[in-house]
Design an enzyme around this catalytic site. Sequence first.
Site, PDB file in Angstrom:
ATOM      1  N   ILE A   1       0.818  -1.222   0.000  1.00 50.80           N
ATOM      2  CA  ILE A   1       0.000   0.000   0.000  1.00 50.80           C
ATOM      3  C   ILE A   1       0.850   1.271   0.000  1.00 50.80           C
ATOM      4  CG2 ILE A   1      -2.026  -1.049   1.080  1.00 50.80           C
ATOM      5  CD1 ILE A   1      -1.071   0.141   3.763  1.00 50.80           C
ATOM      6  N   LYS A  24       5.197  -2.608   8.034  1.00 51.99           N
ATOM      7  CA  LYS A  24       6.378  -2.144   7.306  1.00 51.99           C
ATOM      8  C   LYS A  24       7.390  -3.287   7.293  1.00 51.99           C
ATOM      9  CE  LYS A  24       7.901   2.090   7.970  1.00 51.99           C
ATOM     10  NZ  LYS A  24       8.616   3.272   8.520  1.00 51.99           N
ATOM     11  N   ASP A 117      10.134  15.405   9.194  1.00 47.50           N
ATOM     12  CA  ASP A 117       9.740  15.067   7.820  1.00 47.50           C
ATOM     13  C   ASP A 117       8.239  15.281   7.624  1.00 47.50           C
ATOM     14  OD1 ASP A 117      10.373  14.379   5.239  1.00 47.50           O
ATOM     15  OD2 ASP A 117      10.346  12.214   5.577  1.00 47.50           O
TER      16      ASP A 117
END
Length: 252
Positions: A1, A24, A117
């Site tokens: 995904i 992950k 980030d």
Amino acid sequence: IGRGNFGDVYKAYDLRLQKNVAIKAINIEHSDDEIPVLLQEINLLRSLRNPNITNWYKTFIIDVTMFIVMEYCSEGSCSDLLKFNRNSLEESVLSYIMKNVLEGLKYLHSLNIIHRDIKAANILIAKGNVIKLADFGVSGQLNGNTGRKTFVGTPYWMAPEIVTDCKSLKKDQYDEKVDIWSLGITLIELGTGKVPNNDKEPLKALFEIPKMEPPRVPKNSSYYMKEFGVACLCKDPVMRPSAAELLKFKFI
């Protein structure tokens, strides 16, 4: 995904939790240099509990692959939302996203953690339109009153003080205010479908950031959105408001 800082992300169903999760997957055989950073990300995620931060569930290793099991955000990212809405979001939606991200940042910054980030792709949307900050692969921990010196982040969203300190090799340190600058760039990204300097190569754009005038939200934006954008994109980090202060702005 999807794809995070260190690996591909998959959707799965957790039989124990009885719900969908995001996993992950990272090949640690090819990531020797990054293992300390990965462990830092895992330890960081384990300690975080906030409605606007993605939840960590568990980590395990099979052969040479590390799997990090996280909360699944069914509605995708704000980057996906932007594409679905033809590269421009309404101000009411922008305000809602900014408020939720600021709540997450306020929590992180209270723990002396910098995300480093912030961008549309790292802002996820869970069921019920709950906004969640994700991808802590480059997050940093501040120690007391000392700042960070490492050069990380995504170039177009990077705060000028990070670039200046690296370029001049000064010993000045940046702090959590870099997240506020990145949030201002994200506001422009979500409002226009583009980030400033997106026509330049990343490295060239990077070194333009300290030299150029601060970017601005579109001219047809409301007064309150312009006020919020100007505050986020103040080049002097000392004058740049904190997440807690920005939550009091009229735009929010």
